[in-house]
Design an enzyme around this catalytic site. Sequence first.
Site, PDB file in Angstrom:
ATOM      1  N   GLU A 121      56.510  29.727  38.528  1.00 44.93           N
ATOM      2  CA  GLU A 121      55.517  28.832  37.911  1.00 44.93           C
ATOM      3  C   GLU A 121      54.276  29.583  37.422  1.00 44.93           C
ATOM      4  O   GLU A 121      54.048  30.740  37.791  1.00 44.93           O
ATOM      5  CB  GLU A 121      55.095  27.732  38.891  1.00 44.93           C
ATOM      6  CG  GLU A 121      54.416  28.260  40.139  1.00 44.93           C
ATOM      7  CD  GLU A 121      53.472  27.248  40.797  1.00 44.93           C
ATOM      8  OE1 GLU A 121      52.609  26.682  40.103  1.00 44.93           O
ATOM      9  OE2 GLU A 121      53.584  27.061  42.018  1.00 44.93           O
ATOM     10  N   LYS A 177      45.726  22.806  33.721  1.00 44.49           N
ATOM     11  CA  LYS A 177      46.750  22.691  34.760  1.00 44.49           C
ATOM     12  C   LYS A 177      47.675  21.551  34.344  1.00 44.49           C
ATOM     13  O   LYS A 177      47.264  20.394  34.296  1.00 44.49           O
ATOM     14  CB  LYS A 177      46.074  22.386  36.097  1.00 44.49           C
ATOM     15  CG  LYS A 177      47.020  22.113  37.250  1.00 44.49           C
ATOM     16  CD  LYS A 177      46.231  21.767  38.511  1.00 44.49           C
ATOM     17  CE  LYS A 177      47.111  21.040  39.508  1.00 44.49           C
ATOM     18  NZ  LYS A 177      46.322  20.482  40.618  1.00 44.49           N
ATOM     19  N   VAL A 212      54.355  22.990  39.944  1.00 43.40           N
ATOM     20  CA  VAL A 212      55.737  22.930  40.443  1.00 43.40           C
ATOM     21  C   VAL A 212      56.507  21.838  39.694  1.00 43.40           C
ATOM     22  O   VAL A 212      57.631  22.061  39.231  1.00 43.40           O
ATOM     23  CB  VAL A 212      55.748  22.671  41.972  1.00 43.40           C
ATOM     24  CG1 VAL A 212      57.147  22.311  42.463  1.00 43.40           C
ATOM     25  CG2 VAL A 212      55.225  23.898  42.717  1.00 43.40           C
ATOM     26  N   ASP A 257      46.486   9.891  46.429  1.00 43.83           N
ATOM     27  CA  ASP A 257      46.731  11.228  45.873  1.00 43.83           C
ATOM     28  C   ASP A 257      48.020  11.813  46.456  1.00 43.83           C
ATOM     29  O   ASP A 257      48.035  12.370  47.555  1.00 43.83           O
ATOM     30  CB  ASP A 257      45.531  12.147  46.152  1.00 43.83           C
ATOM     31  CG  ASP A 257      45.624  13.447  45.383  1.00 43.83           C
ATOM     32  OD1 ASP A 257      46.690  13.705  44.768  1.00 43.83           O
ATOM     33  OD2 ASP A 257      44.644  14.214  45.382  1.00 43.83           O
ATOM     34  N   ASP A 283      54.649  16.715  42.246  1.00 47.96           N
ATOM     35  CA  ASP A 283      55.728  17.630  42.676  1.00 47.96           C
ATOM     36  C   ASP A 283      56.795  16.876  43.472  1.00 47.96           C
ATOM     37  O   ASP A 283      57.988  17.163  43.356  1.00 47.96           O
ATOM     38  CB  ASP A 283      55.172  18.749  43.576  1.00 47.96           C
ATOM     39  CG  ASP A 283      54.234  19.697  42.853  1.00 47.96           C
ATOM     40  OD1 ASP A 283      54.074  19.575  41.621  1.00 47.96           O
ATOM     41  OD2 ASP A 283      53.639  20.554  43.540  1.00 47.96           O
ATOM     42  N   LYS A 299      50.771  23.584  52.593  1.00 51.44           N
ATOM     43  CA  LYS A 299      49.533  23.891  53.300  1.00 51.44           C
ATOM     44  C   LYS A 299      49.045  22.688  54.076  1.00 51.44           C
ATOM     45  O   LYS A 299      49.240  21.549  53.656  1.00 51.44           O
ATOM     46  CB  LYS A 299      48.446  24.230  52.291  1.00 51.44           C
ATOM     47  CG  LYS A 299      48.598  25.562  51.653  1.00 51.44           C
ATOM     48  CD  LYS A 299      47.248  25.985  51.072  1.00 51.44           C
ATOM     49  CE  LYS A 299      47.355  27.387  50.557  1.00 51.44           C
ATOM     50  NZ  LYS A 299      48.049  27.397  49.263  1.00 51.44           N
TER      51      LYS A 299
HETATM   52  N1  PSU Z   1      49.842  24.877  46.627  1.00 48.63           N
HETATM   53  C1  PSU Z   1      49.618  26.195  46.802  1.00 48.63           C
HETATM   54  N2  PSU Z   1      49.384  26.986  45.724  1.00 48.63           N
HETATM   55  C2  PSU Z   1      49.394  26.486  44.450  1.00 48.63           C
HETATM   56  C3  PSU Z   1      49.641  25.093  44.271  1.00 48.63           C
HETATM   57  C4  PSU Z   1      49.869  24.334  45.376  1.00 48.63           C
HETATM   58  O1  PSU Z   1      49.619  26.635  47.932  1.00 48.63           O
HETATM   59  O2  PSU Z   1      49.163  27.239  43.501  1.00 48.63           O
HETATM   60  C5  PSU Z   1      49.699  24.527  42.877  1.00 48.63           C
HETATM   61  C6  PSU Z   1      51.161  24.376  42.419  1.00 48.63           C
HETATM   62  O3  PSU Z   1      51.235  24.628  41.031  1.00 48.63           O
HETATM   63  C7  PSU Z   1      51.440  22.911  42.692  1.00 48.63           C
HETATM   64  C8  PSU Z   1      50.112  22.294  42.365  1.00 48.63           C
HETATM   65  O4  PSU Z   1      52.473  22.360  41.910  1.00 48.63           O
HETATM   66  O5  PSU Z   1      49.150  23.211  42.875  1.00 48.63           O
HETATM   67  C9  PSU Z   1      49.955  20.923  42.999  1.00 48.63           C
HETATM   68  O6  PSU Z   1      48.801  20.321  42.487  1.00 48.63           O
HETATM   69  P1  PSU Z   1      48.558  18.769  42.753  1.00 48.63           P
HETATM   70  O7  PSU Z   1      48.283  18.664  44.221  1.00 48.63           O
HETATM   71  O8  PSU Z   1      47.358  18.442  41.911  1.00 48.63           O
HETATM   72  O9  PSU Z   1      49.781  18.071  42.322  1.00 48.63           O
HETATM   73 MN    MN Z   2      46.960  15.025  43.047  1.00 47.42          MN
END
Ligand code: PSU
Ligand code: MN
Length: 304
Positions: free
Chosen positions: A28, A90, A110, A142, A146, A163
């Site tokens: 990615e 993003k 992702v 939220d 993914d 995480k």
């Molecule tokens: N978690 C990580 N490193 C990252 C991401 C998530 O430890 O770089 C990135 C990935 O690209 C993941 C995105 O798909 O953040 C998720 O963002 P959101 O929570 O806004 O969907």
């Molecule tokens: Mn989100």
Amino acid sequence: MEQWNKYLDVAPEVAEALAAGKPVVALESTIISHGMPYPQNVETALDVEKIVRDNGAVPATIAILGGRLKVGISKDEIDYLGKKGLNVIKASRRDVPVLVAKKEDGATTVATTMLIAALAGVKVFATGGIGGVHRGAEVTMDISADLEELAMTPVMVVCAGAKAILDLGLTLEYLETKGVPVIGYQTKELPAFYTRKSGFEVDYRLDTPAEIAAAWNAKLELGLKGGMLVTNPIPEEYSMDHDYINKCIDDAIVEMKAEGIKGKETTPYLLAKVKSITGGSSLDANIKLVFNNAKLAAQIAGQM
Ligand code: PSU
Ligand code: MN
């Protein structure tokens, strides 16, 4: 009529490997632009490609460039995304139509990387961590796209778990509801990115790349839609102290709330904040676990 083909640019090396049935691993680009600082982001992205190659597969780093859905980008393009960092959009699934129509750039999360990989026919994807159900999601709603993508798009995602910035229990519940198998590689415990332990269990422990590939092939032959999540614990020697990293994450979340950070900024904010609170040691762990995932993904792709 579907005309997705005209939006897709598959790099010649990737196209040849796919046509010959050789293993390919998707990577990615949000991890490059939003997941790590420059220049470690670019160094890591290039090292990850090399690890995929060393383990017998062809790497395909995915991004949206000038509105084109790119499967396999050049060293210069990786450098461009790494330098532009947070100034690249993003790109989650919902961003794709407008970025394509406006011929803009997007760093693929992702979810979007899975979407584009599936269009090209790439089945395995390695990353660091996935998005999930955020803490407090019962109020904020939220939940990362993914998870929805894992529910519908046929790509296996190899990660180091999620995480603890997320609610790991709710993330597992959501994946169960959506029918996404969560596999632990040589472990029954869900890894929590920086640490090998989380206090939560995965659905199945599988011990070899061949066993994981067999489960994947069964899923496809059964016509079950969606992906599969393979969680690969960070190697022992690089894992961080459980209590220390969790305290850092809790502090980062307190600061995030105080600053009123919301929506798509949440994850990049927390990644950067945890890094600064830990004085950069979390970044080293982050890089090492991505390497570890790239290796396993290439090995699994080789068994499919
Ligand atoms: N978690 C990580 N490193 C990252 C991401 C998530 O430890 O770089 C990135 C990935 O690209 C993941 C995105 O798909 O953040 C998720 O963002 P959101 O929570 O806004 O969907
Ligand atoms: Mn989100």
